[in-house]
Design a protein around this motif. Structure first.
Motif, PDB file in Angstrom:
ATOM      1  N   ASP A  46     -59.017  79.565  29.601  1.00  0.00           N
ATOM      2  CA  ASP A  46     -59.861  78.851  28.645  1.00  0.00           C
ATOM      3  C   ASP A  46     -61.202  78.548  29.294  1.00  0.00           C
ATOM      4  OD1 ASP A  46     -60.630  77.729  26.283  1.00  0.00           O
ATOM      5  OD2 ASP A  46     -59.115  76.155  26.254  1.00  0.00           O
ATOM      6  N   GLU A  47     -62.149  78.107  28.483  1.00  0.00           N
ATOM      7  CA  GLU A  47     -63.464  77.800  29.029  1.00  0.00           C
ATOM      8  C   GLU A  47     -63.842  76.358  28.720  1.00  0.00           C
ATOM      9  OE1 GLU A  47     -64.150  78.774  24.846  1.00  0.00           O
ATOM     10  OE2 GLU A  47     -63.174  79.919  26.433  1.00  0.00           O
ATOM     11  N   VAL A  48     -64.728  75.835  29.562  1.00  0.00           N
ATOM     12  CA  VAL A  48     -65.295  74.511  29.361  1.00  0.00           C
ATOM     13  C   VAL A  48     -66.809  74.656  29.365  1.00  0.00           C
ATOM     14  CG1 VAL A  48     -65.562  72.187  30.292  1.00  0.00           C
ATOM     15  CG2 VAL A  48     -63.352  73.336  30.441  1.00  0.00           C
ATOM     16  N   LYS A  98     -46.584  87.301  33.658  1.00  0.00           N
ATOM     17  CA  LYS A  98     -45.894  87.869  32.497  1.00  0.00           C
ATOM     18  C   LYS A  98     -46.554  87.494  31.173  1.00  0.00           C
ATOM     19  CE  LYS A  98     -41.331  87.975  34.701  1.00  0.00           C
ATOM     20  NZ  LYS A  98     -39.926  87.485  34.617  1.00  0.00           N
ATOM     21  N   TYR A  99     -47.216  86.341  31.149  1.00  0.00           N
ATOM     22  CA  TYR A  99     -47.835  85.864  29.909  1.00  0.00           C
ATOM     23  C   TYR A  99     -49.241  85.357  30.216  1.00  0.00           C
ATOM     24  CZ  TYR A  99     -42.868  85.729  28.796  1.00  0.00           C
ATOM     25  OH  TYR A  99     -41.549  86.048  28.646  1.00  0.00           O
ATOM     26  N   LEU A 100     -50.195  85.795  29.426  1.00  0.00           N
ATOM     27  CA  LEU A 100     -51.565  85.314  29.546  1.00  0.00           C
ATOM     28  C   LEU A 100     -51.927  84.633  28.227  1.00  0.00           C
ATOM     29  CD1 LEU A 100     -53.822  85.477  31.744  1.00  0.00           C
ATOM     30  CD2 LEU A 100     -54.888  87.193  30.285  1.00  0.00           C
ATOM     31  N   ILE A 101     -52.018  83.303  28.273  1.00  0.00           N
ATOM     32  CA  ILE A 101     -52.235  82.509  27.064  1.00  0.00           C
ATOM     33  C   ILE A 101     -53.713  82.193  26.918  1.00  0.00           C
ATOM     34  CG2 ILE A 101     -51.678  80.349  25.873  1.00  0.00           C
ATOM     35  CD1 ILE A 101     -49.356  81.505  28.594  1.00  0.00           C
ATOM     36  N   SER A 102     -54.261  82.449  25.715  1.00  0.00           N
ATOM     37  CA  SER A 102     -55.688  82.221  25.491  1.00  0.00           C
ATOM     38  C   SER A 102     -55.934  82.007  24.009  1.00  0.00           C
ATOM     39  CB  SER A 102     -56.498  83.417  25.989  1.00  0.00           C
ATOM     40  OG  SER A 102     -56.268  84.547  25.163  1.00  0.00           O
ATOM     41  N   TYR A 108     -60.895  87.756  26.627  1.00  0.00           N
ATOM     42  CA  TYR A 108     -59.665  87.183  27.187  1.00  0.00           C
ATOM     43  C   TYR A 108     -58.467  88.051  26.826  1.00  0.00           C
ATOM     44  CZ  TYR A 108     -62.401  82.866  27.826  1.00  0.00           C
ATOM     45  OH  TYR A 108     -63.342  81.941  28.190  1.00  0.00           O
ATOM     46  N   LEU A 109     -58.418  88.517  25.578  1.00  0.00           N
ATOM     47  CA  LEU A 109     -57.306  89.365  25.151  1.00  0.00           C
ATOM     48  C   LEU A 109     -57.284  90.673  25.948  1.00  0.00           C
ATOM     49  CD1 LEU A 109     -57.585  88.915  21.262  1.00  0.00           C
ATOM     50  CD2 LEU A 109     -56.152  87.641  22.859  1.00  0.00           C
ATOM     51  N   VAL A 123     -51.597  84.401  22.044  1.00  0.00           N
ATOM     52  CA  VAL A 123     -52.608  83.514  21.470  1.00  0.00           C
ATOM     53  C   VAL A 123     -51.951  82.159  21.212  1.00  0.00           C
ATOM     54  CG1 VAL A 123     -54.183  83.115  19.537  1.00  0.00           C
ATOM     55  CG2 VAL A 123     -53.848  85.428  20.426  1.00  0.00           C
ATOM     56  N   ASP A 124     -52.583  81.083  21.663  1.00  0.00           N
ATOM     57  CA  ASP A 124     -51.978  79.761  21.505  1.00  0.00           C
ATOM     58  C   ASP A 124     -51.880  79.399  20.030  1.00  0.00           C
ATOM     59  OD1 ASP A 124     -54.328  77.778  20.735  1.00  0.00           O
ATOM     60  OD2 ASP A 124     -55.121  79.097  22.280  1.00  0.00           O
ATOM     61  N   ALA A 125     -50.883  78.560  19.728  1.00  0.00           N
ATOM     62  CA  ALA A 125     -50.528  78.258  18.342  1.00  0.00           C
ATOM     63  C   ALA A 125     -51.687  77.658  17.557  1.00  0.00           C
ATOM     64  CB  ALA A 125     -49.329  77.311  18.308  1.00  0.00           C
TER      65      ALA A 125
END
Length: 246
Positions: A46-48, A98-102, A108-109, A123-125
């Protein structure tokens, strides 16, 4: 030394020493060595927004999804920065992810194919629901435009029939969908259904929340299916959260 105080921001420290925010942050980065932590099985990206400079507005954050612990912070999310950074991580370590959440930001994808060969992109919910609602709203607006066109055509037909100018008024269908389409977008669990009827002057009848909902669902055959799919996804997330707590 000033940066040792956790509550002090870079801008506050910069004002204290009469320098720019960028100078304060780059000085910190130059003299403080904060080594990267090992990649884990599930990594959040994620970014800030820090607005360090015109070229460095977004700082990239890597985080362990399970523990919430930060893994590293990258000064910028641009490819000329991220490409050498991720490429410098040993491939053996990157294969463990195993998992890249973004969110749905395309770069990012693409990290999965570029840097993490054994990972899947998740992709986060929150962003999934946001995307579903955006697509749903786009379809609702298309139906509203269709009803608007229909009403104007009918108005023109009536003017030709009576050979005079008539005041234009939208149909009841248009009015109900335009004013109460939020019943489709809002999660059903969050809707406060009023069962006591109230008088709607525009419709000239008593109505309840259920009446408006039923009216809207009849306006387009896709509304009910699209809403059902969204609710199924929300139910899936609720069930997953309950199982994780147990």
């Amino acid at each position: 030394e000033a940066f040792r105080t956790p509550i002090s921001s870079a801008s506050e420290i910069a004002r204290r020493f009469h320098v720019s925010d960028t100078h304060a942050i780059t000085t910190f980065a130059r003299y403080v060595d904060m080594p990267r932590r090992q990649m884990t099985e599930a990594v959040c990206v994620d970014e800030v927004k820090l607005d360090i400079s015109k070229k460095c507005k977004y700082v990239l954050i890597l985080q362990d999804f399970v523990t919430g612990e930060p893994l590293d912070m990258i000064i910028n999310r641009r490819e000329e920065i991220t490409l050498p950074y991720f490429s410098s991580i040993p491939i053996g370590e990157r294969r463990k992810v195993k998992y890249l959440i973004s969110d749905m930001y395309k770069p990012y994808l693409a990290y999965v194919d570029k840097y993490f060969p054994n990972a899947v992109s998740v992709v986060d919910a929150f962003h999934v629901v946001k995307h579903i609602n955006q697509q749903f709203l786009t379809h609702i607006r298309s139906v509203i435009r269709r009803l608007d066109d229909r009403d104007h055509r009918e108005h023109e037909r009536r003017e030709q029939e009576f050979h005079r100018h008539l005041p234009f008024k939208h149909s009841q269908d248009y009015y109900v969908l335009k004013k109460y389409h939020w019943l489709l977008i809002k999660n059903k669990a969050d809707i406060e259904y009023r069962t006591n009827p109230w008088f709607d002057k525009r419709l000239n009848r008593l109505m309840t929340t259920y009446d408006y909902e039923e009216w809207i669902l009849k306006l387009d055959p896709n509304f009910e299916e699209m809403r059902l799919l969204k609710e199924k996804y929300l139910s899936f997330n609720r069930d997953r959260d309950r199982k994780s707590v147990v």
